[in-house]
Design a protein around this motif. Structure first.
Motif, short mmCIF file in Angstrom:
data_model
loop_
_atom_site.label_atom_id
_atom_site.label_comp_id
_atom_site.label_asym_id
_atom_site.label_seq_id
_atom_site.Cartn_x
_atom_site.Cartn_y
_atom_site.Cartn_z
N GLU A 54 -2.83 6.47 0.08
CA GLU A 54 -3.88 5.65 -0.02
C GLU A 54 -4.38 4.98 1.24
O GLU A 54 -5.51 4.80 1.55
CB GLU A 54 -3.70 4.55 -0.95
CG GLU A 54 -3.65 5.11 -2.42
CD GLU A 54 -3.35 3.87 -3.23
OE1 GLU A 54 -3.90 3.94 -4.33
OE2 GLU A 54 -2.69 3.07 -3.15
N LEU A 55 -3.34 4.79 2.30
CA LEU A 55 -3.59 4.23 3.46
C LEU A 55 -4.31 5.30 4.29
O LEU A 55 -5.43 5.02 5.18
CB LEU A 55 -2.58 3.77 4.35
CG LEU A 55 -1.73 2.66 3.88
CD1 LEU A 55 -0.49 2.43 4.76
CD2 LEU A 55 -2.70 1.38 4.32
N HIS A 60 -11.70 6.84 5.31
CA HIS A 60 -13.02 6.47 4.68
C HIS A 60 -13.89 5.44 5.99
O HIS A 60 -14.80 5.62 6.05
CB HIS A 60 -12.38 5.44 3.69
CG HIS A 60 -13.68 4.80 2.93
ND1 HIS A 60 -14.77 5.61 2.02
CD2 HIS A 60 -14.27 3.50 3.06
CE1 HIS A 60 -15.74 4.52 1.91
NE2 HIS A 60 -15.19 3.36 2.38
N VAL A 61 -13.08 4.56 6.66
CA VAL A 61 -13.54 3.68 7.54
C VAL A 61 -13.95 4.58 8.65
O VAL A 61 -15.14 4.29 9.32
CB VAL A 61 -12.57 2.54 7.92
CG1 VAL A 61 -12.98 1.91 9.10
CG2 VAL A 61 -12.26 1.70 6.67
N THR A 117 -9.00 -8.34 5.49
CA THR A 117 -8.89 -7.22 4.57
C THR A 117 -8.21 -6.00 5.32
O THR A 117 -8.58 -5.95 6.60
CB THR A 117 -10.03 -6.61 3.51
OG1 THR A 117 -10.85 -6.40 4.34
CG2 THR A 117 -10.55 -7.91 2.86
N HIS A 167 0.70 -1.15 -0.03
CA HIS A 167 0.18 -0.08 -0.15
C HIS A 167 0.95 1.15 0.10
O HIS A 167 1.91 1.33 0.67
CB HIS A 167 -1.03 0.08 1.37
CG HIS A 167 -1.67 -1.24 1.38
ND1 HIS A 167 -2.80 -1.49 0.58
CD2 HIS A 167 -1.66 -2.47 2.19
CE1 HIS A 167 -3.40 -2.37 0.93
NE2 HIS A 167 -2.65 -3.32 1.97
N GLU A 227 -9.27 -2.91 5.30
CA GLU A 227 -10.39 -2.12 5.82
C GLU A 227 -11.21 -2.77 6.93
O GLU A 227 -11.38 -2.20 8.04
CB GLU A 227 -11.32 -1.89 4.76
CG GLU A 227 -10.64 -0.73 3.71
CD GLU A 227 -11.47 0.38 3.09
OE1 GLU A 227 -12.70 0.10 3.14
OE2 GLU A 227 -10.81 1.24 2.61
N GLU A 274 -6.25 7.75 3.01
CA GLU A 274 -7.82 7.77 2.64
C GLU A 274 -8.51 6.71 3.26
O GLU A 274 -9.66 6.64 3.68
CB GLU A 274 -7.51 7.48 1.23
CG GLU A 274 -6.83 8.68 0.19
CD GLU A 274 -7.87 9.97 0.16
OE1 GLU A 274 -9.03 9.98 0.47
OE2 GLU A 274 -7.13 11.12 -0.02
N SER A 275 -7.84 5.32 3.33
CA SER A 275 -8.63 4.07 3.65
C SER A 275 -9.01 4.27 5.16
O SER A 275 -10.26 3.92 5.52
CB SER A 275 -7.72 2.89 3.56
OG SER A 275 -7.28 2.51 2.30
#
Ligand code: USQ
Length: 502
Positions: free
Chosen positions: A387-388, A394-395, A439, A383, A441, A390-391
């Motif tokens: 992006e991490l 997001h969560v 996963t 990763h 997330e 963002e993840s």
């Protein structure tokens, strides 16, 4: 089952008999060990002495001492010693192994607790003193762990413990695992190298003398390889048989040679030094080892840790000992914009705690052959840092209604923040039967659920001041400039695309 056809040759209960010349045997039998017909190896089984001397060719499937489980064949009540059993990984593995019926012993001198305290931080998931942890493990899980407070560098005492327990596998987690800690100043750099490099070297000598048939499962790091700007794949420690170097119109095979290492801190250097010491010990003395190049670990969950709050493992978020995903989630919980260092285009290999534990079990029960040094890249995904972030955001938003922001800071480290990244990780899935169970997330969601508990959130608040990075690779402390703050989803993701050969 993936280890059904392993034989006594791999089994720690097999005692090699006769006058075997250990010198220069080097790699495993299938890599060219030629003993000649007259020097056939015979063994005696420590567990089944009634068999007398015999050739080491009974398979795990045939042997009544090995029983089938969901992880593969397991040696009944196999004795595993965990070095660094009080740590994030050590404690998690101890519970899992003991629950599976392994006889678990372990040592720790609580260095990690001391180092985190030195930073003025604490594990934000509270953990008890070791005596209480052991009691709870007994009451809740019905397991007994043989613990000894011991420094890996205390050679005489370590020898005694090894002689007493005679472990059949040793998992070595007893190192100081922080890059920033090792760069803080001269004193810290030396402490890390002394603890890690000399500790491992002493262990190797003692293993040769006390438990030469025991395998060493050693925690290395993906960071040994660095991030080569050429994009050359990060093979599993050794070049594959068909790798070739071309120079000056000539060609050579690189097969079996160690791949280049390019560590990015004095901590990562210590792991590289371990690699070479272990490789040599396997070559000189027929020791056997898997060197585990683990990616950045994250998460809170294993089945055993989740059974009782008092069984949980530590969780650090300070600038020295917190790893990036664990830090991001904690930051999101207390409303600190997620701290990306530099451009955020750095790519790393990652693995969730529970998946890492699964890998370790599989490695323990499928030991290397005498003299075999092998390397596995233990990662379940690659990763990019941006992006991490963002993840995590997001969560946080979707599941916990948190309004998470992201910030880019001046990078306190000396590292490439834009680089290609191709990782080979074929052995764990294809040779050892590993399949990731969770996963990214899903595990992030589990972390949020724990960190949002009022007591834990409060413990993060109390140590907020230890989160921002101030340790630079120049050995000077200073605050890092904020380069940019932004809302998740508002910036294009730039940089290279990771490539995962698994
Ligand atoms: N990073 C950020 N923001 C943060 C913290 C880190 O952007 O708040 C960046 C770092 O600059 C680096 C990456 O995230 O590029 C990973 O940093 P990390 O602190 O999570 O991990 P690292 O220093 O690489 O070390 C950790 C463990 C170490 C293990 C290593 C595996 O502490 O024991 O060896 O992960 S690896 O990174 O694959 O070498």
């Amino acid at each position: 089952m993936y280890n059904a056809n392993k034989t006594c040759w791999n089994c720690p209960a097999a005692k090699l008999m006769g006058n075997v010349d250990f010198r220069a045997c080097g790699q495993a039998r299938d890599k060219g060990l030629d003993l000649g017909e007259e020097e056939e190896i015979v063994i005696e089984c420590r567990r089944r002495p009634e068999l007398g001397y015999f050739e080491p060719n009974i398979t795990f499937e045939q042997c009544p001492e090995w029983t089938p489980t969901e992880y593969g064949y397991i040696l009944k009540e196999m004795k595993v010693m965990i070095l660094g059993i009080d740590g994030y990984l050590g404690w998690s593995l101890a519970l899992k192994l003991a629950k599976l019926g392994f006889q678990v012993s372990g040592l720790d001198n609580f260095t990690r607790r001391d180092c985190v305290m030195e930073k003025g931080a604490h594990t934000i998931v509270p953990i008890k003193r070791m005596t209480e942890r052991l009691e709870v493990a007994r009451d809740v899980l019905g397991i007994n762990i043989n613990f000894r407070k011991l420094n890996l560098n205390a050679t005489a005492k370590l020898r005694e413990f090894l002689e007493e327990v005679k472990p059949e596998s040793i998992v070595h987690y007893a190192e100081i695992p922080s890059a920033p800690y090792s760069m803080a100043d001269l004193e810290h750099a030396v402490k890390v190298q002394e603890n890690n490099v000399l500790g491992t070297l002493k262990l190797l000598w003692l293993m040769k003398e006390v438990v030469p048939e025991t395998s060493l499962i050693k925690l290395g790091t993906m960071g040994e390889y660095g991030t080569p700007l050429t994009g050359r794949p990060l093979y599993e420690g050794l070049f594959p048989a068909d790798a070739i170097i071309e120079w000056d119109d000539r060609k050579w095979s690189l097969g079996g040679e160690t791949t280049p290492r390019d560590p990015a801190s004095f901590y990562h250097v210590s792991k590289v030094q371990d690699t070479f010491n272990i490789l040599e010990a396997c070559k000189y003395w027929w020791l056997r080892s898997y060197d585990v190049m683990q990616g950045v670990i994250f998460g809170v969950y294993t089945e055993e840790l989740a059974m009782d709050n008092r069984l949980r493992t530590r969780y650090d978020i300070d600038e020295w000992f917190g790893t990036v995903i664990n830090r991001f989630v904690a930051q999101a919980v207390v409303n600190i914009p997620l701290t990306i260092y530099g451009k955020g285009e750095q790519i790393r290999g990652f693995i969730a705690l529970n998946d890492a534990m699964q890998c370790m079990i599989r490695l323990i029960i499928s030991p290397p052959e005498p003299g075999q040094y092998d390397v596995v890249n233990q990662v379940s995904g690659l990763h990019k840092l941006s992006e991490l972030a963002e993840s995590v955001a997001h969560v946080g938003k979707e599941k916990f209604d948190l309004d998470v922001k992201i910030q880019r800071l001046e990078n306190p480290r000396v590292e490439a923040d834009t680089h290609p990244f191709e990782v080979v990780s074929k052995k764990l899935p294809h040779v050892f039967g590993f399949t990731p169970q969770i996963t990214l997330e899903e595990e992030i969601e589990r972390i949020f659920a724990v960190l949002k508990e009022p007591e834990i959130k409060n413990r993060i608040e109390m140590k907020k001041h230890t989160i921002m990075p101030i340790t630079t690779w120049q050995g000077k402390k200073r605050e890092m400039k904020v380069l940019e703050r932004y809302d998740p989803g508002t910036k294009p993701i730039k940089g290279f695309k990771p490539k995962f050969d698994n």
